[in-house]
Write an enzyme that holds these catalytic residues in place. Structure first.
Site, short mmCIF file in Angstrom:
data_model
loop_
_atom_site.label_atom_id
_atom_site.label_comp_id
_atom_site.label_asym_id
_atom_site.label_seq_id
_atom_site.Cartn_x
_atom_site.Cartn_y
_atom_site.Cartn_z
N ARG A 119 0.85 -1.21 0.00
CA ARG A 119 0.00 0.00 0.00
C ARG A 119 0.88 1.26 0.00
O ARG A 119 1.43 1.65 1.05
CB ARG A 119 -0.91 0.01 1.22
CG ARG A 119 -1.76 1.26 1.31
CD ARG A 119 -2.79 1.37 0.24
NE ARG A 119 -3.84 0.34 0.38
CZ ARG A 119 -4.76 0.12 -0.53
NH1 ARG A 119 -4.75 0.80 -1.66
NH2 ARG A 119 -5.67 -0.81 -0.36
N ASP A 141 -12.48 10.06 -6.78
CA ASP A 141 -11.94 8.93 -7.55
C ASP A 141 -12.39 9.12 -8.99
O ASP A 141 -13.47 8.69 -9.38
CB ASP A 141 -12.49 7.62 -6.96
CG ASP A 141 -11.79 6.40 -7.54
OD1 ASP A 141 -12.04 5.29 -7.04
OD2 ASP A 141 -10.98 6.57 -8.50
N HIS A 154 0.44 3.43 -10.44
CA HIS A 154 -0.57 3.94 -9.49
C HIS A 154 0.11 4.71 -8.34
O HIS A 154 0.05 4.30 -7.18
CB HIS A 154 -1.31 2.70 -8.95
CG HIS A 154 -2.55 2.95 -8.17
ND1 HIS A 154 -2.60 3.70 -7.02
CD2 HIS A 154 -3.82 2.51 -8.35
CE1 HIS A 154 -3.83 3.71 -6.54
NE2 HIS A 154 -4.58 3.01 -7.33
N ARG A 210 1.75 -6.67 -9.78
CA ARG A 210 2.22 -6.12 -8.49
C ARG A 210 2.31 -7.20 -7.41
O ARG A 210 2.82 -6.94 -6.31
CB ARG A 210 1.32 -4.98 -8.04
CG ARG A 210 -0.12 -5.38 -7.68
CD ARG A 210 -0.91 -4.19 -7.14
NE ARG A 210 -2.29 -4.56 -6.82
CZ ARG A 210 -3.12 -3.78 -6.13
NH1 ARG A 210 -2.72 -2.60 -5.69
NH2 ARG A 210 -4.36 -4.17 -5.87
N GLU A 213 -2.27 9.03 -11.03
CA GLU A 213 -1.82 7.80 -11.67
C GLU A 213 -1.65 7.95 -13.18
O GLU A 213 -2.58 8.40 -13.87
CB GLU A 213 -2.82 6.69 -11.35
CG GLU A 213 -3.03 6.51 -9.84
CD GLU A 213 -4.32 5.81 -9.51
OE1 GLU A 213 -4.73 4.91 -10.26
OE2 GLU A 213 -4.94 6.18 -8.48
O1 TA6 Z 1 -6.97 4.23 -8.63
C1 TA6 Z 1 -8.03 4.37 -7.73
C2 TA6 Z 1 -8.54 2.98 -7.36
O2 TA6 Z 1 -9.03 2.29 -8.47
C3 TA6 Z 1 -9.61 3.18 -6.28
O3 TA6 Z 1 -10.90 2.92 -6.77
C4 TA6 Z 1 -9.16 2.20 -5.18
O4 TA6 Z 1 -9.70 0.90 -5.41
C5 TA6 Z 1 -7.66 2.24 -5.39
O5 TA6 Z 1 -7.49 2.19 -6.78
C6 TA6 Z 1 -6.86 1.24 -4.61
O6 TA6 Z 1 -6.99 -0.03 -5.15
P1 TA6 Z 1 -6.26 -1.23 -4.35
O7 TA6 Z 1 -6.65 -2.49 -5.08
O8 TA6 Z 1 -4.79 -0.98 -4.41
O9 TA6 Z 1 -6.79 -1.14 -2.95
#
Ligand code: TA6
Length: 299
Positions: free
Chosen positions: A74, A215, A170, A100, A274
């Protein structure tokens, strides 16, 4: 490759140390005259990047992040590939693809001078990936650590059938306080508001500021993005290459609480901008062909 073998192979690289750290995952620690960085070999995941003289890391990492084989980290720069978000064909597949979650191969480390360290890592299809996505591929990432952080992702179709990918670097950015941040460079771009479950694009008016969950997927936008942080008194710029989509995300309070690898106040000090190709910007790669997407991050 085992840690000891990696350490042996790259023992002459003066700006790099390789070790097994959190969760016994292999980490590459880089320190040269211009910056320091940390990359986890699982996911080829840039976790930290701090230019020399800069007091705060440019990237945000969550103190609650998992560090377990096969679990997403994370923060930093997760490589979302070969799909972004949930897999539309099968809900049981991991969100943001599998790249990942997998251990990449550290192919080379170059040190052109004392201000720059260049890492090349790669990932090929295997039994694990083919169970999730039945295609042959070679994925390469080049990570250049210096006065700027440059990341380039190259997708190659090594099979005999074309495939469609969506992809994202991301990036989680480290900010002082979300109330003192504006994201600029997307003015008048068209976006899909995922929080509202919108299914049609609307036009962004002015800079993006945050007072609730945000988002949104901006499409057909190639221009540089600026994260203006008046708390840390700095502006982080993301210059994109071959990326037509940009996603901006802050989970805000309720969603932060729902995510076990977030802390309740995580939303205050992070924002995701991103570099991506998603939705209608998805990329079709013919057999034998390749496509690259990249970004340069700098103050
Ligand atoms: O990029 C934004 C997103 O798609 C959010 O909707 C949220 O799900 C985030 O990515 C994090 O995703 P993850 O699978 O890393 O928890």
């Amino acid at each position: 490759m085992k840690i000891e073998d990696l350490q042996e192979k790259f023992k002459n690289c003066t700006s790099v140390k390789i070790s097994a750290d959190a969760g016994d995952l292999p980490f590459i620690h880089v320190k040269n005259k211009s910056a320091s960085a940390q990359i986890c070999i699982q996911g080829a995941h840039v976790m930290h990047y701090q230019p020399e003289g800069e007091k705060k890391d440019i990237l945000w990492m969550c103190c609650n992040s998992y560090f377990e084989k096969g679990k997403p980290i994370r923060g930093g720069i997760p490589v979302c590939w070969p799909w972004f978000g949930p897999n539309m064909d099968a809900e049981n597949l991991p969100a943001h693809g599998f790249a990942r979650l997998m251990f990449w191969t550290l192919d080379s480390i170059q040190e052109p001078d004392e201000n720059c360290t260049i890492l090349h890592l790669s990932l090929n299809d295997n039994d694990f990936s083919r169970k999730l996505w039945n295609y042959s591929f070679h994925l390469e990432i080049e990570i250049q650590i210096g006065k700027t952080l440059a990341v380039q992702l190259i997708s190659k179709n090594t099979g005999d059938k074309s495939f469609l990918i969506t992809e994202a670097l991301h990036s989680y950015f480290n900010i002082g306080n979300i109330a003192n941040v504006a994201v600029k460079g997307l003015e008048s771009a068209l976006y899909l508001n995922k929080v509202e479950g919108a299914n049609s694009m609307i036009k962004q008016k002015g800079a993006i500021t945050f007072n609730a969950e945000f988002d949104s997927v901006f499409s057909q936008c190639k221009q540089p993005i600026h994260i203006v942080d008046t708390f840390f008194n700095r502006t982080i710029t993301v210059e994109k290459k071959n990326s037509n989509s940009t996603i901006v995300w802050n989970p805000w309070i309720a969603k932060s609480k729902r995510m076990p690898d977030f802390t309740p106040d995580s939303y205050l000090t992070m924002v995701c901008v991103e570099t991506a190709n998603v939705l209608s910007d998805a990329i079709k790669i013919e057999p034998g062909k390749e496509q690259s997407m990249g970004m340069i991050i700098h103050l």
